[in-house]
Design a protein around this motif. Structure first.
Motif, PDB file in Angstrom:
ATOM      1  N   ALA A  37       0.851  -1.192   0.000  1.00 20.84           N
ATOM      2  CA  ALA A  37       0.000   0.000   0.000  1.00 20.84           C
ATOM      3  C   ALA A  37       0.886   1.241   0.000  1.00 20.84           C
ATOM      4  N   CYS A  38       0.463   2.240  -0.765  1.00 24.04           N
ATOM      5  CA  CYS A  38       1.191   3.508  -0.820  1.00 24.04           C
ATOM      6  C   CYS A  38       0.198   4.642  -0.583  1.00 24.04           C
ATOM      7  N   VAL A  39       0.401   5.359   0.508  1.00 27.36           N
ATOM      8  CA  VAL A  39      -0.448   6.498   0.863  1.00 27.36           C
ATOM      9  C   VAL A  39       0.338   7.760   0.552  1.00 27.36           C
ATOM     10  N   VAL A  40      -0.230   8.623  -0.272  1.00 24.17           N
ATOM     11  CA  VAL A  40       0.452   9.854  -0.648  1.00 24.17           C
ATOM     12  C   VAL A  40      -0.207  11.017   0.098  1.00 24.17           C
ATOM     13  N   ASP A  41       0.576  11.644   0.957  1.00 20.65           N
ATOM     14  CA  ASP A  41       0.100  12.794   1.741  1.00 20.65           C
ATOM     15  C   ASP A  41       0.362  14.060   0.933  1.00 20.65           C
ATOM     16  N   ILE A  42      -0.738  14.646   0.430  1.00 20.62           N
ATOM     17  CA  ILE A  42      -0.619  15.901  -0.322  1.00 20.62           C
ATOM     18  C   ILE A  42      -1.286  17.046   0.433  1.00 20.62           C
ATOM     19  N   ILE A  62       1.416  -6.257   2.632  1.00 21.74           N
ATOM     20  CA  ILE A  62       2.627  -6.712   3.312  1.00 21.74           C
ATOM     21  C   ILE A  62       3.449  -5.532   3.824  1.00 21.74           C
ATOM     22  N   GLU A  63       3.224  -4.356   3.246  1.00 23.81           N
ATOM     23  CA  GLU A  63       3.882  -3.119   3.679  1.00 23.81           C
ATOM     24  C   GLU A  63       2.956  -1.959   3.379  1.00 23.81           C
ATOM     25  N   CYS A  64       3.193  -0.848   4.080  1.00 26.52           N
ATOM     26  CA  CYS A  64       2.470   0.383   3.778  1.00 26.52           C
ATOM     27  C   CYS A  64       3.454   1.547   3.878  1.00 26.52           C
ATOM     28  N   HIS A  65       3.548   2.293   2.813  1.00 26.02           N
ATOM     29  CA  HIS A  65       4.427   3.459   2.766  1.00 26.02           C
ATOM     30  C   HIS A  65       3.567   4.718   2.754  1.00 26.02           C
ATOM     31  N   VAL A  66       3.828   5.623   3.690  1.00 29.57           N
ATOM     32  CA  VAL A  66       3.167   6.924   3.691  1.00 29.57           C
ATOM     33  C   VAL A  66       4.211   7.922   3.211  1.00 29.57           C
ATOM     34  N   VAL A  67       3.944   8.535   2.071  1.00 27.24           N
ATOM     35  CA  VAL A  67       4.901   9.424   1.427  1.00 27.24           C
ATOM     36  C   VAL A  67       4.400  10.855   1.565  1.00 27.24           C
ATOM     37  N   ASP A  68       5.202  11.705   2.218  1.00 25.79           N
ATOM     38  CA  ASP A  68       4.827  13.104   2.425  1.00 25.79           C
ATOM     39  C   ASP A  68       5.292  13.934   1.230  1.00 25.79           C
ATOM     40  N   LEU A  69       4.330  14.320   0.389  1.00 27.78           N
ATOM     41  CA  LEU A  69       4.643  15.107  -0.803  1.00 27.78           C
ATOM     42  C   LEU A  69       3.931  16.457  -0.782  1.00 27.78           C
ATOM     43  N   ARG A  70       3.622  16.948   0.418  1.00 26.29           N
ATOM     44  CA  ARG A  70       2.886  18.215   0.536  1.00 26.29           C
ATOM     45  C   ARG A  70       3.636  19.369  -0.114  1.00 26.29           C
ATOM     46  N   GLU A  71       4.899  19.505   0.214  1.00 33.13           N
ATOM     47  CA  GLU A  71       5.668  20.633  -0.314  1.00 33.13           C
ATOM     48  C   GLU A  71       5.792  20.558  -1.835  1.00 33.13           C
ATOM     49  N   GLU A  72       6.137  19.375  -2.353  1.00 35.06           N
ATOM     50  CA  GLU A  72       6.269  19.210  -3.805  1.00 35.06           C
ATOM     51  C   GLU A  72       4.935  19.466  -4.512  1.00 35.06           C
ATOM     52  N   PHE A  73       3.835  19.018  -3.914  1.00 37.17           N
ATOM     53  CA  PHE A  73       2.514  19.214  -4.510  1.00 37.17           C
ATOM     54  C   PHE A  73       2.201  20.703  -4.659  1.00 37.17           C
ATOM     55  N   ILE A  74       2.425  21.458  -3.594  1.00 38.28           N
ATOM     56  CA  ILE A  74       2.144  22.899  -3.636  1.00 38.28           C
ATOM     57  C   ILE A  74       3.078  23.603  -4.621  1.00 38.28           C
ATOM     58  N   ARG A  75       4.372  23.319  -4.488  1.00 38.63           N
ATOM     59  CA  ARG A  75       5.376  24.008  -5.304  1.00 38.63           C
ATOM     60  C   ARG A  75       5.267  23.680  -6.793  1.00 38.63           C
ATOM     61  N   SER A  91     -15.237  27.493 -12.793  1.00 35.32           N
ATOM     62  CA  SER A  91     -15.737  27.761 -11.442  1.00 35.32           C
ATOM     63  C   SER A  91     -14.944  27.146 -10.294  1.00 35.32           C
ATOM     64  N   TYR A  92     -14.223  26.048 -10.489  1.00 34.92           N
ATOM     65  CA  TYR A  92     -13.479  25.512  -9.353  1.00 34.92           C
ATOM     66  C   TYR A  92     -12.166  24.866  -9.799  1.00 34.92           C
ATOM     67  N   LEU A  93     -11.229  24.800  -8.844  1.00 34.28           N
ATOM     68  CA  LEU A  93      -9.911  24.242  -9.120  1.00 34.28           C
ATOM     69  C   LEU A  93      -9.989  22.731  -9.299  1.00 34.28           C
ATOM     70  N   LEU A  94      -9.046  22.222 -10.015  1.00 32.56           N
ATOM     71  CA  LEU A  94      -8.985  20.792 -10.289  1.00 32.56           C
ATOM     72  C   LEU A  94      -8.100  20.090  -9.263  1.00 32.56           C
ATOM     73  N   GLY A  95      -8.482  20.127  -7.997  1.00 40.04           N
ATOM     74  CA  GLY A  95      -7.655  19.595  -6.918  1.00 40.04           C
ATOM     75  C   GLY A  95      -7.254  18.152  -7.083  1.00 40.04           C
ATOM     76  N   THR A  96      -8.212  17.279  -7.280  1.00 44.99           N
ATOM     77  CA  THR A  96      -7.910  15.855  -7.386  1.00 44.99           C
ATOM     78  C   THR A  96      -7.081  15.556  -8.619  1.00 44.99           C
ATOM     79  N   SER A  97      -7.446  16.135  -9.741  1.00 42.46           N
ATOM     80  CA  SER A  97      -6.693  15.846 -10.958  1.00 42.46           C
ATOM     81  C   SER A  97      -5.300  16.457 -10.930  1.00 42.46           C
ATOM     82  N   MET A  98      -5.102  17.534 -10.174  1.00 47.73           N
ATOM     83  CA  MET A  98      -3.750  18.085 -10.025  1.00 47.73           C
ATOM     84  C   MET A  98      -2.846  17.086  -9.323  1.00 47.73           C
ATOM     85  N   ALA A  99      -3.400  16.312  -8.410  1.00 42.12           N
ATOM     86  CA  ALA A  99      -2.609  15.399  -7.591  1.00 42.12           C
ATOM     87  C   ALA A  99      -2.277  14.089  -8.300  1.00 42.12           C
TER      88      ALA A  99
END
Length: 145
Positions: A37-42, A62-75, A91-99
């Motif tokens: 499992a790979c969890v991406v923190d944006i 069998i494993e879970c990786h939480v990857v902190d990509l907040r800074e890269e996502f914003i920048r 009318s609105y930002l494309l938040g999910t598709s940006m990620a």
């Protein structure tokens, strides 16, 4: 069911019902398949990430990786979109598709580390999107041929 040669899968994991249910489904339908499992923190709510690793493991990963990509996502993703003024239907930002591109990049990076095969390149990583019983999951099938 045959496993079609699928031995290892890196799953974009949210901790929600869909991605938690797809882990045992993958293991059952692709006999011998190992799921990472790979969890991406944006920048999602901190409460959404509490216990996500344990939940993935309890679901059969069998494993879970939480990857902190907040800074890269914003920048690298949010600021450029804001600078262009890109809005969906004006009318609105494309938040999910940006990620999504960043999430895909994180999955490939985890796959490369997890498999520990020097010959594994982005070209060898195949994308498989499965929609099974309304359980969508973005899967990265690692082709070892």
């Amino acid at each position: 069911m045959q496993n079609h040669g699928i031995k290892k899968v890196v799953l974009a994991y949210s901790g929600g019902l869909d991605t938690s249910a797809i882990i045992p489904w993958l293991k059952e339908n692709y006999q011998g398949c190992e799921v990472v499992a790979c969890v991406v923190d944006i920048g999602q709510d901190r409460d959404d990430l509490k216990g996500v690793e344990q939940k993935a493991l309890r679901s059969g990963a069998i494993e879970c990786h939480v990857v902190d990509l907040r800074e890269e996502f914003i920048r690298d993703y949010v600021y450029p979109v804001l600078q262009t003024g890109a809005l969906y239907e004006g009318s609105y930002l494309l938040g999910t598709s940006m990620a999504r591109p960043l999430i895909a990049k994180a999955l490939v990076d985890v796959a490369k580390k997890w498999v520990r095969m020097p010959w594994l390149t982005a070209q060898r990583v195949k994308v498989m999107t499965r929609f099974v019983s309304n359980l969508p999951g973005l899967l990265w099938h690692l082709d070892s041929k």
